[in-house]
Design a protein around this motif. Sequence first.
Motif, mmCIF file in Angstrom:
data_model
loop_
_atom_site.group_PDB
_atom_site.id
_atom_site.type_symbol
_atom_site.label_atom_id
_atom_site.label_comp_id
_atom_site.label_asym_id
_atom_site.label_seq_id
_atom_site.Cartn_x
_atom_site.Cartn_y
_atom_site.Cartn_z
ATOM 1 N N PHE A 1 18.882 13.050 5.170
ATOM 2 C CA PHE A 1 18.361 11.773 4.678
ATOM 3 C C PHE A 1 16.846 11.739 4.769
ATOM 4 C CE2 PHE A 1 17.334 7.226 5.807
ATOM 5 C CZ PHE A 1 17.532 6.709 4.530
ATOM 6 N N LYS A 2 16.191 11.445 3.651
ATOM 7 C CA LYS A 2 14.727 11.455 3.594
ATOM 8 C C LYS A 2 14.107 10.077 3.753
ATOM 9 C CE LYS A 2 14.642 15.376 0.362
ATOM 10 N NZ LYS A 2 14.235 15.811 -1.010
ATOM 11 N N GLY A 3 14.923 9.053 3.635
ATOM 12 C CA GLY A 3 14.381 7.703 3.546
ATOM 13 C C GLY A 3 14.217 7.006 4.878
ATOM 14 N N VAL A 4 14.316 5.680 4.815
ATOM 15 C CA VAL A 4 13.973 4.790 5.921
ATOM 16 C C VAL A 4 15.227 4.176 6.523
ATOM 17 C CG1 VAL A 4 12.844 2.596 6.476
ATOM 18 C CG2 VAL A 4 11.715 4.238 4.960
ATOM 19 N N VAL A 5 15.286 4.142 7.861
ATOM 20 C CA VAL A 5 16.327 3.397 8.562
ATOM 21 C C VAL A 5 15.719 2.092 9.047
ATOM 22 C CG1 VAL A 5 17.928 3.324 10.506
ATOM 23 C CG2 VAL A 5 17.525 5.490 9.312
ATOM 24 N N MET A 6 16.267 0.992 8.577
ATOM 25 C CA MET A 6 15.787 -0.309 9.041
ATOM 26 C C MET A 6 16.896 -1.007 9.825
ATOM 27 S SD MET A 6 15.801 -2.490 5.429
ATOM 28 C CE MET A 6 14.139 -2.868 5.762
ATOM 29 N N SER A 7 16.498 -1.831 10.757
ATOM 30 C CA SER A 7 17.484 -2.566 11.545
ATOM 31 C C SER A 7 18.030 -3.717 10.734
ATOM 32 C CB SER A 7 16.849 -3.106 12.826
ATOM 33 O OG SER A 7 15.990 -4.202 12.535
ATOM 34 N N ASP A 8 19.236 -4.152 11.102
ATOM 35 C CA ASP A 8 19.682 -5.448 10.614
ATOM 36 C C ASP A 8 18.824 -6.499 11.320
ATOM 37 O OD1 ASP A 8 21.111 -7.445 9.333
ATOM 38 O OD2 ASP A 8 23.052 -6.568 9.787
ATOM 39 N N TRP A 9 18.824 -7.699 10.760
ATOM 40 C CA TRP A 9 17.913 -8.729 11.257
ATOM 41 C C TRP A 9 18.284 -9.119 12.689
ATOM 42 C CZ3 TRP A 9 16.738 -6.675 7.133
ATOM 43 C CH2 TRP A 9 15.655 -7.060 6.352
ATOM 44 N N ALA A 10 17.314 -8.937 13.597
ATOM 45 C CA ALA A 10 17.497 -9.156 15.039
ATOM 46 C C ALA A 10 18.478 -8.158 15.632
ATOM 47 C CB ALA A 10 17.940 -10.590 15.335
ATOM 48 N N GLY A 11 18.549 -6.971 15.035
ATOM 49 C CA GLY A 11 19.462 -5.940 15.517
ATOM 50 C C GLY A 11 18.782 -4.844 16.307
ATOM 51 N N THR A 12 17.549 -5.058 16.738
ATOM 52 C CA THR A 12 16.827 -4.090 17.579
ATOM 53 C C THR A 12 16.854 -4.584 19.022
ATOM 54 O OG1 THR A 12 15.368 -3.647 15.705
ATOM 55 C CG2 THR A 12 14.667 -2.801 17.843
ATOM 56 N N HIS A 13 17.020 -3.661 19.984
ATOM 57 C CA HIS A 13 17.224 -4.066 21.370
ATOM 58 C C HIS A 13 16.221 -3.463 22.348
ATOM 59 C CE1 HIS A 13 21.095 -5.937 20.328
ATOM 60 N NE2 HIS A 13 21.211 -4.926 19.484
ATOM 61 N N HIS A 14 15.665 -2.308 22.002
ATOM 62 C CA HIS A 14 14.719 -1.653 22.906
ATOM 63 C C HIS A 14 13.643 -0.953 22.092
ATOM 64 C CE1 HIS A 14 18.607 -1.723 25.167
ATOM 65 N NE2 HIS A 14 17.811 -2.169 26.125
ATOM 66 N N THR A 15 12.536 -0.674 22.742
ATOM 67 C CA THR A 15 11.417 -0.007 22.070
ATOM 68 C C THR A 15 11.580 1.504 22.066
ATOM 69 O OG1 THR A 15 9.867 -1.793 22.598
ATOM 70 C CG2 THR A 15 8.928 0.368 22.107
ATOM 71 N N VAL A 16 11.601 2.110 23.223
ATOM 72 C CA VAL A 16 11.578 3.567 23.331
ATOM 73 C C VAL A 16 12.866 4.179 22.791
ATOM 74 C CG1 VAL A 16 11.441 5.509 24.933
ATOM 75 C CG2 VAL A 16 9.958 3.513 25.261
ATOM 76 N N ALA A 17 14.007 3.623 23.163
ATOM 77 C CA ALA A 17 15.288 4.179 22.711
ATOM 78 C C ALA A 17 15.407 4.108 21.194
ATOM 79 C CB ALA A 17 16.443 3.439 23.369
ATOM 80 N N ALA A 18 15.025 2.983 20.612
ATOM 81 C CA ALA A 18 15.121 2.840 19.155
ATOM 82 C C ALA A 18 14.147 3.780 18.454
ATOM 83 C CB ALA A 18 14.860 1.398 18.750
#
Length: 722
Positions: free
Chosen positions: A254-271
């Motif tokens: 996959f060459k493109g972008v992975v975006m989170s669902d809205w308010a679906g991010t939980h951590h900085t370093v792990a993500a």
Amino acid sequence: MISIKHIITSLALLFLFKGVEAQNKNETALKDKINGIIKKMTLEEKINMLHGNALFSSTGVQRLGIPELTCDDGPLGVREEIKRFDWASANWTTDSATFLPNGSAIAATWNPVMANKYGVVIGEEANARKKNIMLAPAFNICRMPLCGRTYEYYSEDPYLNGQLAIQSVKGIQSQHVAACIKHFAANNQELNRDSVNALVDERALREIYFPAFKAAVQQGNAYAVMSAYNKINGYWCSENDFLLNKVLKNEWGFKGVVMSDWAGTHHTVAAANNGLDIEMGSSGPYDQWYFANPLLEAVKAGQVSVKIIDDKVRRILWLMYHTSISTNHPKGSIATPAHTKAAYDIASESIVLLKNDEHLLPLNTRSIKSIAVIGDNATRTFALGGYGAGVKAKYEVTALEGIKSRFGKTAKISFARGYRANYLANNTDAQNSGYDQPDQKLISEAVALAKTTDVAVLCIGSNREYESEGHDRKSLTLPFGEQALVNAVSAANPNTVIVIMAGAPYDLNEIKKLNHTIVWSWFNGSEAGNALADVLKGAVNPSGRLPFTFPVSLNDSPAASLNTYPGKDLTADYKEGILVGYRWYDTRKIDPLYCFGYGLSYTKFEYSGLGTDKNSYQSGDKITIRVKVRNAGNVAGKEVVQLYVRKINSAVSRADKELKAFKKVMILPAKTSIVSMSIPVNDLAYFDTQLHKWIVEPGKYELLAASSSADIRQVTSINISK
């Protein structure tokens, strides 16, 4: 002597080689250009591109001429414009769009051409609104019929989902707009969706939940992927190294972008380290989001490398060069006659004829002089409602309007409401109390009307409030006391056509037993009423087929039977493994109410002469299958020829049969079509969790040509050698 065929083949290969060579040169040049831009960027500028700067956009770099990246919902069409920083309408007068049939309606067409038409409309209308990414298509597997987003998703089968997803993506991206495929992965329930941990073994992931995403990436070349809210095997999907790095980016390329669902991010370093590229929809000041100042500090502290940051920026710029800053970028158009035609075509091919025992349909306009149209759904629109994305439709033809336009010149059309759909998605259970009770006054009015007419068309089912993102239904029971209405009207007028408008399975046991004519429609877009009326009239021969199984009882479905829904202690154990949908029912010998792939026609089709090009194959080969299909009636119609495969005496646990090919064909009366399909032998493989690879098991396989998963018309067998 060199043959003409040899020369033509050689020239074709030469042109193909030249095309690939040119494409590789272009990709190399683009890569160099992007790397040059990244070298000019500061770390702060890079990180600013990795999170939202408004509800539906993320930051560009004005100094370098990089625009912001804009996105929009969604699967039903381009939603109305909202304010930059809140969900209120922006009150534009130019954002009315085409309302397209819902996901399960598209799947019910069993026609990738319709999925492509859907995508082209989405792409053209997104361009007209200057949106770079459309958050569509959504095609999670329908594991649980109660899921609130079943209407939005496609089907219970990974192959059908994949073929439709490929064409949806290609259609959207043909307009230089990115398709954001969602939700990766195993987002199969809305109840506790943002906290549930789905325990799914790797074989089930590889064989059931991944294939459509893989197809959309590798064959559709999707530019964006949205991570799901849930956890898989203990890790949030937005920071799941196995999902995003190992499988999506490394294995699938996959060459493109992975975006989170809205308010679906939980951590900085792990993500950041585990594959997420853009954080969207988090709360609080934008500079305090996980991928804002906290990410900058993590890079400075050595917790996230600059190389990882550069990869994310590279992906975003790659997407931009294929969309917002692409060459020859289309201008776009919105709510055009061509879009209307596409919406109509999809809707008319999606409608499923479930029962027609007395051949009441198609309605005879010469003998029918009065029609009672009954039911709240006859006048309800479905472009908006509930949580999640809707469309400010330029128009939406209701069932009543469609019937009046098609029958009004020859018959008197009357209307009675019949039931009250008093349910709102944002209400509490207490506030919605009583929604399932019949309204006797409305029923009496409907019965009185039905007694006076030649035919009654009873429009029941669900709506966008009752089937909604953010919650699951509690049962398969028809809402709003509709069964009491059906019983009363059917007793008053034996010529009653039941039309059900919904996006997911319901309990139709009593209706199937007592009523002789049943039509399944959907939340079917701007042209829904016209498409329905044309099917009732016979101007369109119904060709829709069910994209999922209707169980006799909810307890027959795998997740309910195994007591794995909604999960215990926020953990849903997918104990059924690969036995999802018809795979479960067929393997466990459970008779459904309506099977996968089922649908009737106003004509009959006969199958004969199923055969293959060879008797024996090996890995890497392609199986070519042909079957003769004859239209034995006097009405032109489209048949969905379904090809299932069964492994005989398998050494591993398998489903009774699996869909591996299908084709929708138009056949004129008394004519025969030779339908050809192909299956790569490698598509017959199972995933070995011990060896961590796909295995094509040698031995005997049966090929089943069918009109549905339960209606097998022709069988032949082949052998796969070691």
